[in-house]
Design a protein around this motif. Structure first.
Motif, PDB file in Angstrom:
ATOM      1  N   ASP A 110      75.242  67.052  24.488  1.00 27.82           N
ATOM      2  CA  ASP A 110      75.022  68.507  24.368  1.00 27.82           C
ATOM      3  C   ASP A 110      76.083  69.211  23.506  1.00 27.82           C
ATOM      4  OD1 ASP A 110      72.556  68.419  25.743  1.00 27.82           O
ATOM      5  OD2 ASP A 110      73.453  68.858  27.401  1.00 27.82           O
ATOM      6  N   THR A 143      70.463  63.533  20.156  1.00 29.20           N
ATOM      7  CA  THR A 143      70.165  62.253  20.606  1.00 29.20           C
ATOM      8  C   THR A 143      70.125  61.247  19.380  1.00 29.20           C
ATOM      9  OG1 THR A 143      67.900  62.773  20.506  1.00 29.20           O
ATOM     10  CG2 THR A 143      68.666  63.200  22.378  1.00 29.20           C
ATOM     11  N   ARG A 201      71.050  69.727  21.858  1.00 25.92           N
ATOM     12  CA  ARG A 201      71.136  68.406  22.134  1.00 25.92           C
ATOM     13  C   ARG A 201      70.937  67.668  20.943  1.00 25.92           C
ATOM     14  NH1 ARG A 201      68.875  66.442  27.330  1.00 25.92           N
ATOM     15  NH2 ARG A 201      70.620  67.753  27.816  1.00 25.92           N
ATOM     16  N   VAL A 230      69.997  60.473  13.840  1.00 26.95           N
ATOM     17  CA  VAL A 230      69.955  61.269  15.099  1.00 26.95           C
ATOM     18  C   VAL A 230      68.982  62.509  15.019  1.00 26.95           C
ATOM     19  CG1 VAL A 230      72.360  60.657  15.626  1.00 26.95           C
ATOM     20  CG2 VAL A 230      71.878  62.456  14.233  1.00 26.95           C
ATOM     21  N   ARG A 267      75.657  60.968  27.297  1.00 23.63           N
ATOM     22  CA  ARG A 267      75.268  59.891  28.140  1.00 23.63           C
ATOM     23  C   ARG A 267      75.009  58.678  27.234  1.00 23.63           C
ATOM     24  NH1 ARG A 267      71.978  62.195  32.939  1.00 23.63           N
ATOM     25  NH2 ARG A 267      72.600  64.214  32.655  1.00 23.63           N
ATOM     26  N   LYS A 296      70.142  56.503  18.709  1.00 21.05           N
ATOM     27  CA  LYS A 296      70.116  55.202  19.087  1.00 21.05           C
ATOM     28  C   LYS A 296      71.716  54.603  19.501  1.00 21.05           C
ATOM     29  CE  LYS A 296      65.500  54.144  17.825  1.00 21.05           C
ATOM     30  NZ  LYS A 296      64.668  53.239  17.086  1.00 21.05           N
ATOM     31  N   ARG A 353      75.671  54.871  19.569  1.00 18.63           N
ATOM     32  CA  ARG A 353      76.922  55.808  19.864  1.00 18.63           C
ATOM     33  C   ARG A 353      77.541  55.872  18.733  1.00 18.63           C
ATOM     34  NH1 ARG A 353      80.541  54.408  25.038  1.00 18.63           N
ATOM     35  NH2 ARG A 353      81.847  56.043  25.125  1.00 18.63           N
ATOM     36  N   MET A 379      68.402  56.592  25.914  1.00 16.63           N
ATOM     37  CA  MET A 379      68.613  56.862  24.704  1.00 16.63           C
ATOM     38  C   MET A 379      69.871  57.722  24.784  1.00 16.63           C
ATOM     39  SD  MET A 379      66.708  58.480  21.575  1.00 16.63           S
ATOM     40  CE  MET A 379      65.765  57.248  20.519  1.00 16.63           C
ATOM     41  N   PRO A 380      71.356  57.411  23.963  1.00 13.73           N
ATOM     42  CA  PRO A 380      72.321  58.020  24.048  1.00 13.73           C
ATOM     43  C   PRO A 380      71.963  59.555  23.533  1.00 13.73           C
ATOM     44  CG  PRO A 380      72.799  55.937  23.152  1.00 13.73           C
ATOM     45  CD  PRO A 380      71.226  56.120  23.432  1.00 13.73           C
ATOM     46  N   SER A 381      72.827  60.565  24.406  1.00 14.86           N
ATOM     47  CA  SER A 381      72.598  61.967  23.721  1.00 14.86           C
ATOM     48  C   SER A 381      73.884  62.938  24.345  1.00 14.86           C
ATOM     49  CB  SER A 381      71.534  62.462  24.587  1.00 14.86           C
ATOM     50  OG  SER A 381      71.504  62.558  25.732  1.00 14.86           O
ATOM     51  N   LEU A 421      76.350  59.070  17.252  1.00 19.06           N
ATOM     52  CA  LEU A 421      76.573  60.509  17.996  1.00 19.06           C
ATOM     53  C   LEU A 421      78.296  60.994  17.695  1.00 19.06           C
ATOM     54  CD1 LEU A 421      74.743  59.680  20.932  1.00 19.06           C
ATOM     55  CD2 LEU A 421      73.892  61.008  19.207  1.00 19.06           C
TER      56      LEU A 421
END
Length: 160
Positions: free
Chosen positions: A5, A130, A128, A118, A159, A132, A134, A1-3, A137
């Motif tokens: 910080d 996270t 953080r 998110v 990520r 689903k 991009r 899963m994309p994340s 995000l």
């Protein structure tokens, strides 16, 4: 899963270089000749010392200029009051590292209010995020930048 910080960090190596450049310039300037003007660093705490408050202000201006040239955001500085003890004026400047709990809660609330799919979680001195997608995000990054918090924030550990 994309994340990714959300953090607030100061590059200590660049900070040390800025302090060294400031001390070098103070040593070379004519108006500081013969004085014991200097900047001392211990981790995140900088102590400016000179003979008068005016000279401390001059040193602070030099330091901030050097920090800006080294891409250190001066918004992370917590400038203390100038105190005079005997024949010496001192000022303590702290470079803030990490996100405190109150600001982390504000960031999490802002992310949840954005209605994007998110999740935000506080992890120590960072947040953080996270999700689903991009694109979600990246929208959160834009939202956080737009909020204009008083502490400079960076986005790390992205990520996919």
């Amino acid at each position: 899963m994309p994340s990714f910080d959300v953090v607030s960090e100061v590059n200590l190596h660049e900070l040390t270089n800025a302090v060294d450049q400031t001390n070098r310039e103070v040593g070379n300037r004519f108006d500081f000749k013969g004085s014991n003007a200097r900047v001392e660093q211990s981790e995140n705490v900088l102590t400016l010392t000179a003979e008068s408050e005016f000279q401390v202000d001059q040193i602070r201006d030099i330091l901030i200029t050097r920090m800006a040239k080294r891409d250190i955001d001066t918004g992370c500085l917590d400038v203390g009051e100038t105190s005079t003890v005997g024949r010496e004026a001192r000022q303590v400047i702290t470079a803030r590292q990490g996100i405190d709990k109150e600001l982390a809660k504000k960031i999490v609330k802002r992310v949840k209010d954005s209605k994007l799919k998110v999740q935000a979680a506080v992890q120590g001195e960072q947040v953080r995020i996270t999700g689903k997608k991009r694109d979600d995000l990246q929208a959160v990054m834009a939202e956080i930048r737009q909020a204009g918090y008083d502490l400079p924030l960076q986005f790390t550990n992205f990520r996919d």
